[in-house]
Design a protein around this motif. Structure first.
Motif, PDB file in Angstrom:
ATOM      1  N   ARG A  76      -6.498  37.648   3.761  1.00 25.84           N
ATOM      2  CA  ARG A  76      -6.390  36.409   4.530  1.00 25.84           C
ATOM      3  C   ARG A  76      -7.182  35.290   3.864  1.00 25.84           C
ATOM      4  O   ARG A  76      -6.744  34.143   3.832  1.00 25.84           O
ATOM      5  N   LEU A  77      -8.345  35.612   3.308  1.00 26.19           N
ATOM      6  CA  LEU A  77      -9.139  34.612   2.592  1.00 26.19           C
ATOM      7  C   LEU A  77      -8.372  34.071   1.390  1.00 26.19           C
ATOM      8  O   LEU A  77      -8.310  32.860   1.171  1.00 26.19           O
ATOM      9  N   LEU A  78      -7.767  34.976   0.605  1.00 29.77           N
ATOM     10  CA  LEU A  78      -7.010  34.534  -0.573  1.00 29.77           C
ATOM     11  C   LEU A  78      -5.813  33.687  -0.158  1.00 29.77           C
ATOM     12  O   LEU A  78      -5.474  32.698  -0.828  1.00 29.77           O
ATOM     13  N   TYR A  79      -5.178  34.057   0.938  1.00 30.99           N
ATOM     14  CA  TYR A  79      -4.043  33.269   1.448  1.00 30.99           C
ATOM     15  C   TYR A  79      -4.493  31.861   1.830  1.00 30.99           C
ATOM     16  O   TYR A  79      -3.825  30.870   1.503  1.00 30.99           O
ATOM     17  N   LYS A  83      -3.332  28.319   0.289  1.00 26.15           N
ATOM     18  CA  LYS A  83      -2.731  27.321   1.184  1.00 26.15           C
ATOM     19  C   LYS A  83      -3.394  25.959   1.024  1.00 26.15           C
ATOM     20  O   LYS A  83      -2.731  24.914   1.162  1.00 26.15           O
ATOM     21  N   GLN A  84      -4.696  25.951   0.712  1.00 32.20           N
ATOM     22  CA  GLN A  84      -5.418  24.693   0.516  1.00 32.20           C
ATOM     23  C   GLN A  84      -5.368  24.210  -0.934  1.00 32.20           C
ATOM     24  O   GLN A  84      -6.122  23.316  -1.319  1.00 32.20           O
ATOM     25  N   ARG A  85      -4.509  24.817  -1.739  1.00 36.44           N
ATOM     26  CA  ARG A  85      -4.226  24.394  -3.121  1.00 36.44           C
ATOM     27  C   ARG A  85      -5.424  24.566  -4.057  1.00 36.44           C
ATOM     28  O   ARG A  85      -5.623  23.770  -4.974  1.00 36.44           O
ATOM     29  N   ILE A  86      -6.221  25.597  -3.822  1.00 38.25           N
ATOM     30  CA  ILE A  86      -7.275  25.941  -4.774  1.00 38.25           C
ATOM     31  C   ILE A  86      -6.613  26.533  -6.008  1.00 38.25           C
ATOM     32  O   ILE A  86      -5.689  27.361  -5.899  1.00 38.25           O
ATOM     33  N   PRO A  87      -6.993  26.137  -7.223  1.00 43.89           N
ATOM     34  CA  PRO A  87      -6.354  26.654  -8.439  1.00 43.89           C
ATOM     35  C   PRO A  87      -6.330  28.187  -8.468  1.00 43.89           C
ATOM     36  O   PRO A  87      -7.269  28.848  -8.028  1.00 43.89           O
ATOM     37  N   GLU A  88      -5.237  28.718  -9.031  1.00 47.21           N
ATOM     38  CA  GLU A  88      -5.048  30.166  -9.027  1.00 47.21           C
ATOM     39  C   GLU A  88      -6.138  30.893  -9.803  1.00 47.21           C
ATOM     40  O   GLU A  88      -6.519  32.012  -9.447  1.00 47.21           O
ATOM     41  N   ASP A 138      -8.722  27.480   9.638  1.00 42.09           N
ATOM     42  CA  ASP A 138      -7.538  27.455  10.506  1.00 42.09           C
ATOM     43  C   ASP A 138      -7.910  27.232  11.966  1.00 42.09           C
ATOM     44  O   ASP A 138      -7.134  26.656  12.728  1.00 42.09           O
ATOM     45  N   PHE A 139      -9.096  27.691  12.370  1.00 43.39           N
ATOM     46  CA  PHE A 139      -9.488  27.547  13.770  1.00 43.39           C
ATOM     47  C   PHE A 139      -9.608  26.075  14.146  1.00 43.39           C
ATOM     48  O   PHE A 139      -9.231  25.668  15.241  1.00 43.39           O
ATOM     49  N   LYS A 191      -5.468  37.310  14.011  1.00 46.65           N
ATOM     50  CA  LYS A 191      -4.996  37.223  12.628  1.00 46.65           C
ATOM     51  C   LYS A 191      -6.138  37.314  11.624  1.00 46.65           C
ATOM     52  O   LYS A 191      -5.936  37.752  10.493  1.00 46.65           O
ATOM     53  N   HIS A 192      -7.343  36.901  12.022  1.00 45.96           N
ATOM     54  CA  HIS A 192      -8.475  36.854  11.095  1.00 45.96           C
ATOM     55  C   HIS A 192      -9.502  37.959  11.345  1.00 45.96           C
ATOM     56  O   HIS A 192     -10.607  37.902  10.770  1.00 45.96           O
TER      57      HIS A 192
END
Length: 451
Positions: A76-79, A83-88, A138-139, A191-192
């Protein structure tokens, strides 16, 4: 230790990107540059007093997460990072740092076999703070119909839901809807893997002053458990009472400082005690911070408004703090109890207590004036200066600048601390020559170029 250095570099890069591109919710404080606990409390107080001036009621639900850091789900952290467009490349670095971890449990003489860790992140890890902010983001995106209706304010894993409405009953219904709706609080928790400890949830109502409540509001029931209702709530180390009078917070601060100051006589013995210089430093670095934590939130310097006969402000708190400083100065100097207070302050080179408290509040407001534009507390201070003067129920961000006669926040110079990525290199080149003559000639040449 190599792992600590590796994750520190990753955390620095992610923090830089989050700050530069505003990737995190603006009401999420903690673990971010130029943000403090008192900023979040200022935001809550401003919203409560704005609700009162608009003849509305406010209520706040304080949430407690059970095992926030250990229960963090890696996938979930990696997702959330993607989602916030952090470089791969940074996402993969975070993934690698959380793989292959083991731990052992030890009880007395017993030590367990290595246990594989698939979730969670160590609280002492340099990456833990910024990682949890993205995991938690997300919260704060759970939307109310408008910012005026409700607000989520948090500090790392500390969450507070503040709502306002025409009645306390309506506020309870809004909080219940916020937690139970399909994409609400409990849905986020599922979910978290971040379950709320229902027995530690606290509901605090802030009814409008000088109004009669027709009937007590109904209890807030979440998942079959009635939430504890209190007239006082502790938020980020500061006690908020339902009327925002701050009497309990001032009493707690004075009691905490008094307990520390009462031990000073053991350190200041004439034969083998601590010197006056060190006693003064101990008072300024231990007692004063304990006593004045969040002072700009709950303390109002005594002042006489225009046209008023008597002074207003936190007069009782000032008397208690003056008594504590007098006790410390008598113990430090070894003076008689009948010695004048101002004379004791002069001998110990301390500001009188009223001036010291004003200085701390003045410095705190100036710090808010120098915050970056994207900080919501700076926006509140800027809006307060532009809007009409508020005489009643004024929050600290409106009252303190008026007491000190401060100008507009835009006139105060903002010096933002430099934030750079780990790949940044300094443009300044350093040359250390082996011979003194060569160094002198190089310096003379540099001076000629400047002239």
């Amino acid at each position: 230790m190599l792992a600590k250095g590796y994750t520190s570099i990753i955390a620095e890069d992610i923090t830089f990107l989050a700050t530069q591109h505003n990737l995190l919710p603006d009401t999420q404080f903690g673990g971010r540059p130029c943000r403090m606990t008192t900023d979040g409390i200022h935001m809550v107080i401003d919203k409560i007093k704005n609700a009162w001036r608009n003849k509305r009621e406010a209520s706040m639900l304080s949430l407690d997460i059970e095992g926030a850091f250990p229960n963090m789900v890696t996938q979930r952290l990696l997702y959330n990072l993607r989602k916030q467009r952090i470089p791969e490349r940074l996402v993969q670095a975070v993934s690698l740092s959380l793989k292959g971890r083991v731990t052992r449990l030890k009880f007395g003489d017993f030590t367990s076999a290595p246990i594989s860790l698939t979730n969670g992140i160590g609280q002492g890890d340099p990456l833990s703070m910024i990682a949890y902010l993205f995991y938690n983001a997300d919260f704060f995106d759970i939307a109310f119909k408008s910012r005026r209706q409700g607000l989520s304010v948090g500090f790392v894993d500390d969450k507070n839901i503040l709502v306002e409405g025409t009645s306390l009953m309506g506020n309870v219904e809004m909080l219940e809807s916020f937690m139970n709706k399909p994409r609400g609080g409990f849905s986020w928790a599922t979910k978290h893997n971040s379950s709320f400890e229902l027995s530690k949830l606290v509901l605090t109502h802030f009814p409008r002053p000088k109004t009669k409540q027709e009937a007590p509001p109904p209890a807030l029931v979440l998942q079959g458990t009635a939430v504890t209702e209190k007239t006082e709530v502790r938020m980020l180390g500061i006690t908020l009472d339902s009327k925002l009078k701050w009497n309990e917070q001032a009493a707690q601060a004075a009691a905490k400082a008094s307990s520390i100051a009462s031990a000073f006589w053991k350190l200041s013995r004439p034969s083998a005690g601590v010197s006056l210089k060190m006693m003064r430093k101990l008072y300024l670095t231990v007692v004063i911070p304990k006593m004045t934590y969040g002072l700009d939130v709950w303390y109002t310097p005594p002042h006489r408004p225009e046209g008023a006969k008597n002074r207003r402000g936190s007069l009782k708190a000032l008397r208690n703090f003056t008594r504590i400083q007098r006790m410390v100065t008598i113990t430090t100097v070894g003076a008689m109890r009948s010695s004048p207070t101002d004379l004791l302050d002069i001998h110990t080179n301390l500001l009188p207590m009223d001036l010291m408290l004003e200085k701390i509040c003045h410095r705190a407001i100036l710090r808010i004036y120098t915050l970056p534009d994207e900080n919501p507390v700076f926006k509140i201070a800027q809006a307060a200066f532009r809007q009409r003067r508020v005489e009643k129920m004024a929050p600290p961000l409106r009252l303190l600048p008026r007491i000190f006669g401060l100008p507009s926040p835009t006139t105060v110079e903002t010096i933002t601390p430099p934030q750079r990525t780990a790949q940044w290199t300094s443009p300044i080149k350093t040359r250390i020559l082996k011979k003194d003559d060569a160094s002198r000639s190089l310096e003379e040449a540099a001076k000629c170029k400047i002239l």
